[in-house]
Design an enzyme around this catalytic site. Structure first.
Site, short mmCIF file in Angstrom:
data_model
loop_
_atom_site.label_atom_id
_atom_site.label_comp_id
_atom_site.label_asym_id
_atom_site.label_seq_id
_atom_site.Cartn_x
_atom_site.Cartn_y
_atom_site.Cartn_z
N ARG A 162 32.13 46.25 50.87
CA ARG A 162 33.52 46.61 50.56
C ARG A 162 33.58 47.97 49.85
NH1 ARG A 162 36.04 43.61 45.19
NH2 ARG A 162 37.96 44.56 45.94
N ALA A 165 40.85 40.73 41.84
CA ALA A 165 42.30 40.88 42.04
C ALA A 165 43.12 39.92 41.17
CB ALA A 165 42.66 40.70 43.50
N ARG A 182 47.02 47.93 39.09
CA ARG A 182 45.74 47.50 38.48
C ARG A 182 45.71 47.76 36.97
NH1 ARG A 182 42.46 46.51 43.09
NH2 ARG A 182 43.08 47.89 44.78
N TYR A 238 32.92 50.75 44.79
CA TYR A 238 32.11 49.67 44.21
C TYR A 238 30.60 49.85 44.41
CZ TYR A 238 36.71 47.51 43.86
OH TYR A 238 38.04 47.26 43.56
N ARG A 259 43.16 54.03 38.36
CA ARG A 259 43.50 53.54 39.71
C ARG A 259 45.01 53.23 39.83
NH1 ARG A 259 39.31 49.33 41.92
NH2 ARG A 259 40.39 49.97 43.84
N GLU A 275 35.70 40.58 29.57
CA GLU A 275 36.28 40.97 30.87
C GLU A 275 35.53 42.21 31.37
OE1 GLU A 275 40.23 42.52 30.39
OE2 GLU A 275 40.60 42.66 32.56
N HIS A 277 35.03 45.03 34.68
CA HIS A 277 35.41 45.59 35.97
C HIS A 277 34.43 46.69 36.35
CE1 HIS A 277 39.09 43.33 35.89
NE2 HIS A 277 39.23 43.70 34.65
N ASN A 322 34.62 38.79 35.74
CA ASN A 322 35.33 39.79 36.53
C ASN A 322 36.26 39.02 37.46
OD1 ASN A 322 36.31 41.73 38.20
ND2 ASN A 322 34.35 42.72 38.61
N PRO A 364 37.49 37.05 43.68
CA PRO A 364 37.54 37.30 45.11
C PRO A 364 37.00 38.66 45.54
CG PRO A 364 39.75 37.28 44.14
CD PRO A 364 38.81 36.76 43.10
N ASN A 365 36.33 38.62 46.67
CA ASN A 365 35.80 39.81 47.37
C ASN A 365 34.58 40.43 46.69
OD1 ASN A 365 37.84 39.83 49.49
ND2 ASN A 365 39.25 40.36 47.85
#
Ligand code: DQA
Length: 150
Positions: A17, A77, A111, A22, A107, A98, A100, A74, A9-10
């Site tokens: 964003r 969330a 997270r 990012y 962070r 994985e 990110h 990725n 998502p996002n």
């Protein structure tokens, strides 16, 4: 070799964003960067992005039937919440890296937890778009190594 790049998502909002975290590049920029990298290495690559947990689960399941050799994931969330995505990864047993964009270790505390990590061969974080290319290279080396054993 067939790879699948999954984004949660996002991540379709990249470029808009939180650019301080990012960056300014878009999701389409990310896809074309990965596509070029894969093309140079003669790797078939497919892409999927969804804002819905169940769609990501279904796409992971589909990867099993499509005989995908490796996945770059990725989960965004859902990294921090999704037992369903973890279970899907454990179901298909496809080598998965994985990724990110940001460095989660620096962070918020929520997270710091990754539900998917235990089903992944490696985690790459904080390397921005480059992290996806590193993940592709890890998978190529891993799949070639596994095939050499047979
Ligand atoms: C992210 C980090 C997650 O915590 C966040 O929810 C995202 C993106 C990253 O790529 O840095 O959406 O996975």
């Amino acid at each position: 070799m067939k790879l699948l790049v999954l984004n949660g998502p996002n991540l379709n909002m990249l470029g808009i964003r939180e650019p301080g975290i990012y960056g300014n590049k878009t999701y389409e920029d990310l896809i074309s960067l990965i596509r070029d990298h894969c093309e140079m290495q003669d790797v078939d690559v497919a892409f999927f992005q969804s804002n819905h947990e169940g769609e990501l689960v279904e796409r992971i399941q589909q990867a099993y039937f499509d005989k995908v050799d490796g996945m770059v994931l990725n989960p965004a969330a859902y990294t921090h919440t999704s037992v369903a995505i973890l279970d899907a990864l454990k179901s298909v047993m496809i080598p998965t890296v994985e990724v990110h964009l940001s460095d989660l270790s620096t962070r918020e505390s929520f997270r710091q937890v990754s539900f998917v990590r235990e089903a992944c061969i490696k985690t790459i974080q904080g390397h921005g778009f480059q992290g996806y290319l590193e993940a592709v290279d890890v998978l190529i080396a891993y799949v070639k190594g596994e095939r050499a054993k047979v």
